[in-house]
Design a protein around this motif. Structure first.
Motif, PDB file in Angstrom:
ATOM      1  N   PRO A 113       0.844  -1.194   0.000  1.00  0.00           N
ATOM      2  CA  PRO A 113       0.000   0.000   0.000  1.00  0.00           C
ATOM      3  C   PRO A 113       0.883   1.250   0.000  1.00  0.00           C
ATOM      4  N   ARG A 114       0.561   2.192  -0.874  1.00  0.00           N
ATOM      5  CA  ARG A 114       1.313   3.435  -0.989  1.00  0.00           C
ATOM      6  C   ARG A 114       0.338   4.581  -1.234  1.00  0.00           C
ATOM      7  N   VAL A 115       0.844   5.814  -1.197  1.00  0.00           N
ATOM      8  CA  VAL A 115       0.044   6.978  -1.563  1.00  0.00           C
ATOM      9  C   VAL A 115       0.757   7.707  -2.699  1.00  0.00           C
ATOM     10  N   PHE A 116       0.015   7.954  -3.770  1.00  0.00           N
ATOM     11  CA  PHE A 116       0.561   8.600  -4.960  1.00  0.00           C
ATOM     12  C   PHE A 116       0.290  10.094  -4.874  1.00  0.00           C
ATOM     13  N   SER A 180      -0.680   2.851  15.445  1.00  0.00           N
ATOM     14  CA  SER A 180      -1.707   2.275  14.588  1.00  0.00           C
ATOM     15  C   SER A 180      -2.014   3.141  13.371  1.00  0.00           C
ATOM     16  N   PHE A 181      -1.334   4.279  13.234  1.00  0.00           N
ATOM     17  CA  PHE A 181      -1.608   5.165  12.108  1.00  0.00           C
ATOM     18  C   PHE A 181      -1.136   4.523  10.806  1.00  0.00           C
ATOM     19  N   GLY A 182      -1.938   4.665   9.742  1.00  0.00           N
ATOM     20  CA  GLY A 182      -1.533   4.171   8.430  1.00  0.00           C
ATOM     21  C   GLY A 182      -0.777   5.244   7.667  1.00  0.00           C
ATOM     22  N   LEU A 183       0.472   5.440   8.004  1.00  0.00           N
ATOM     23  CA  LEU A 183       1.291   6.482   7.376  1.00  0.00           C
ATOM     24  C   LEU A 183       2.178   5.827   6.318  1.00  0.00           C
ATOM     25  N   ASN A 184       1.587   5.500   5.196  1.00  0.00           N
ATOM     26  CA  ASN A 184       2.310   4.786   4.135  1.00  0.00           C
ATOM     27  C   ASN A 184       3.223   5.723   3.360  1.00  0.00           C
ATOM     28  N   ALA A 185       4.232   5.137   2.743  1.00  0.00           N
ATOM     29  CA  ALA A 185       5.206   5.916   1.978  1.00  0.00           C
ATOM     30  C   ALA A 185       4.568   6.520   0.729  1.00  0.00           C
ATOM     31  N   ASN A 186       5.041   7.708   0.368  1.00  0.00           N
ATOM     32  CA  ASN A 186       4.665   8.320  -0.905  1.00  0.00           C
ATOM     33  C   ASN A 186       5.339   7.599  -2.064  1.00  0.00           C
ATOM     34  N   VAL A 187       4.682   7.623  -3.229  1.00  0.00           N
ATOM     35  CA  VAL A 187       5.374   7.396  -4.487  1.00  0.00           C
ATOM     36  C   VAL A 187       5.180   8.666  -5.316  1.00  0.00           C
ATOM     37  N   ASN A 188       6.300   9.305  -5.651  1.00  0.00           N
ATOM     38  CA  ASN A 188       6.296  10.597  -6.333  1.00  0.00           C
ATOM     39  C   ASN A 188       6.885  10.441  -7.723  1.00  0.00           C
ATOM     40  N   ILE A 189       6.225  10.954  -8.729  1.00  0.00           N
ATOM     41  CA  ILE A 189       6.735  10.834 -10.093  1.00  0.00           C
ATOM     42  C   ILE A 189       7.741  11.948 -10.352  1.00  0.00           C
ATOM     43  N   ALA A 201       9.203   7.604  -1.504  1.00  0.00           N
ATOM     44  CA  ALA A 201       9.664   8.586  -0.514  1.00  0.00           C
ATOM     45  C   ALA A 201       9.040   8.229   0.825  1.00  0.00           C
ATOM     46  N   GLY A 202       9.771   7.477   1.612  1.00  0.00           N
ATOM     47  CA  GLY A 202       9.262   7.022   2.905  1.00  0.00           C
ATOM     48  C   GLY A 202       9.693   7.936   4.031  1.00  0.00           C
ATOM     49  N   ALA A 203       9.042   7.780   5.174  1.00  0.00           N
ATOM     50  CA  ALA A 203       9.367   8.581   6.356  1.00  0.00           C
ATOM     51  C   ALA A 203       9.205   7.739   7.608  1.00  0.00           C
ATOM     52  N   ASP A 204       9.988   8.062   8.630  1.00  0.00           N
ATOM     53  CA  ASP A 204       9.877   7.425   9.948  1.00  0.00           C
ATOM     54  C   ASP A 204       9.332   8.456  10.934  1.00  0.00           C
ATOM     55  N   TRP A 205       8.467   7.992  11.845  1.00  0.00           N
ATOM     56  CA  TRP A 205       7.767   8.884  12.760  1.00  0.00           C
ATOM     57  C   TRP A 205       8.002   8.451  14.205  1.00  0.00           C
ATOM     58  N   THR A 206       8.371   9.409  15.050  1.00  0.00           N
ATOM     59  CA  THR A 206       8.446   9.188  16.496  1.00  0.00           C
ATOM     60  C   THR A 206       7.498  10.192  17.149  1.00  0.00           C
ATOM     61  N   PHE A 207       6.360   9.687  17.639  1.00  0.00           N
ATOM     62  CA  PHE A 207       5.298  10.580  18.098  1.00  0.00           C
ATOM     63  C   PHE A 207       5.512  11.039  19.539  1.00  0.00           C
ATOM     64  N   HIS A 208       5.269  12.331  19.755  1.00  0.00           N
ATOM     65  CA  HIS A 208       5.208  12.904  21.099  1.00  0.00           C
ATOM     66  C   HIS A 208       3.766  12.942  21.589  1.00  0.00           C
ATOM     67  N   SER A 209       2.837  13.156  20.671  1.00  0.00           N
ATOM     68  CA  SER A 209       1.407  13.090  20.975  1.00  0.00           C
ATOM     69  C   SER A 209       0.698  12.646  19.709  1.00  0.00           C
ATOM     70  N   ALA A 210      -0.419  11.946  19.856  1.00  0.00           N
ATOM     71  CA  ALA A 210      -1.134  11.429  18.693  1.00  0.00           C
ATOM     72  C   ALA A 210      -2.600  11.249  19.054  1.00  0.00           C
ATOM     73  N   GLU A 211      -3.476  11.561  18.084  1.00  0.00           N
ATOM     74  CA  GLU A 211      -4.913  11.444  18.307  1.00  0.00           C
ATOM     75  C   GLU A 211      -5.614  10.864  17.080  1.00  0.00           C
ATOM     76  N   LEU A 212      -6.630  10.080  17.344  1.00  0.00           N
ATOM     77  CA  LEU A 212      -7.615   9.691  16.339  1.00  0.00           C
ATOM     78  C   LEU A 212      -8.821  10.600  16.493  1.00  0.00           C
ATOM     79  N   GLY A 213      -9.508  10.893  15.399  1.00  0.00           N
ATOM     80  CA  GLY A 213     -10.669  11.757  15.506  1.00  0.00           C
ATOM     81  C   GLY A 213     -11.610  11.589  14.330  1.00  0.00           C
ATOM     82  N   ARG A 214     -12.643  12.413  14.319  1.00  0.00           N
ATOM     83  CA  ARG A 214     -13.624  12.386  13.235  1.00  0.00           C
ATOM     84  C   ARG A 214     -13.192  13.357  12.129  1.00  0.00           C
ATOM     85  N   PRO A 215     -13.276  12.923  10.855  1.00  0.00           N
ATOM     86  CA  PRO A 215     -12.872  13.799   9.751  1.00  0.00           C
ATOM     87  C   PRO A 215     -14.008  14.739   9.348  1.00  0.00           C
ATOM     88  N   ARG A 216     -13.624  15.935   8.944  1.00  0.00           N
ATOM     89  CA  ARG A 216     -14.556  16.911   8.401  1.00  0.00           C
ATOM     90  C   ARG A 216     -13.925  17.538   7.152  1.00  0.00           C
TER      91      ARG A 216
END
Length: 268
Positions: A113-116, A180-189, A201-216
């Protein structure tokens, strides 16, 4: 005594020789994407870490069957299909404070799974150039790109040419640890020394605070992002947080015109 059958070899390069005819892939002509694609002088960029980055990511469904026309043949659509917006505010960088908003499509590159990345906006021209040359990010400078976090919501807003072209929010936050966040790597053309490629283009994340919420979703102008056919129909999820983020070195690139399962090259 019967002879013992030879063991089957699985999981090797011999496992998959062809792709089934019913498999679906992108139908967008890569040449259309390459007209103003970033130019990467080399592929040996060093990782860079940004501390205390603020993040929001919002997902929404788009109409079933509409994704194929928005992605190149190297990528496979997902079903259901999603558009993803990511906002990053980097308070400390070599170029000063930076805020970035991206519009991306959820895809598969091979089995992964990736994000374009369709396109991004930023409020600082210097990192736009650096991220384009280093990781293939297609970014343009907008009138205003803001990411604001409060105790009860996080808001990403982009104003360009006097028009609000994106405004998404995460509300009713619920604290979590970010694993549990789905932070998939980018694929950039991008144009690279190996030719036109999709750059992971991948990234590594070290969270200090994190929240799930409702999207608007309050505003999204598809044409302003170069994709008139991307129409969000139903908000699905939203996450936000503060993290140290490391943009990794480039490890893989893929041909733009054949499935990534066969057209991927390891850089390191």
């Amino acid at each position: 005594m019967s002879e013992t059958a030879a063991p089957k070899i699985t999981g090797s390069s011999e496992t998959i020789k062809h792709i089934a005819g019913y498999a679906e892939f992108g139908k967008l002509d890569p040449e259309l994407l390459l007209v103003d694609a970033p130019v990467m002088p080399n592929l040996d960029v060093e990782p860079i870490t940004f501390e205390r980055a603020e993040l929001i990511q919002v997902f929404a469904e788009i109409p079933m069957g509409s994704l194929e026309e928005q992605i190149p043949p190297a990528l496979a659509p997902t079903n259901p299909s999603f558009v993803s917006w990511r906002g990053l505010h980097l308070p400390e960088t070599p170029w000063g404070p930076v805020t970035i908003a991206e519009t991306r499509l959820v895809v598969r590159a091979g089995f992964r799974p990736r994000v374009f990345l369709i396109e991004g906006r930023t409020d600082n021209a210097e990192p736009a150039k650096a991220l384009a040359e280093g990781w293939g990010y297609r970014l343009r400078v907008a009138d205003r790109v803001s990411l604001r976090r409060w105790a009860d919501e996080t808001v990403l807003e982009v104003v360009d040419e006097g028009q609000t072209i994106l405004k998404v929010r995460m509300v009713e936050p619920w604290p979590t640890n970010g694993t549990s966040f789905g932070l998939n790597a980018n694929v950039n053309i991008a144009h690279t020394p190996l030719g036109p490629k999709l750059v992971q283009a991948g990234a590594d994340w070290t969270f200090h605070s994190a929240e799930l919420g409702r999207p608007r979703i309050h505003a999204f102008v598809p044409e302003a992002w170069g994709r008139g056919g991307v129409v969000p129909t139903y908000p699905v999820s939203a996450v936000a947080g503060t993290a140290d983020v490391t943009f990794r070195e480039i490890k893989f690139v893929s041909d733009v015109s054949q499935p990534a399962l066969f057209g991927t090259t390891a850089i390191r």
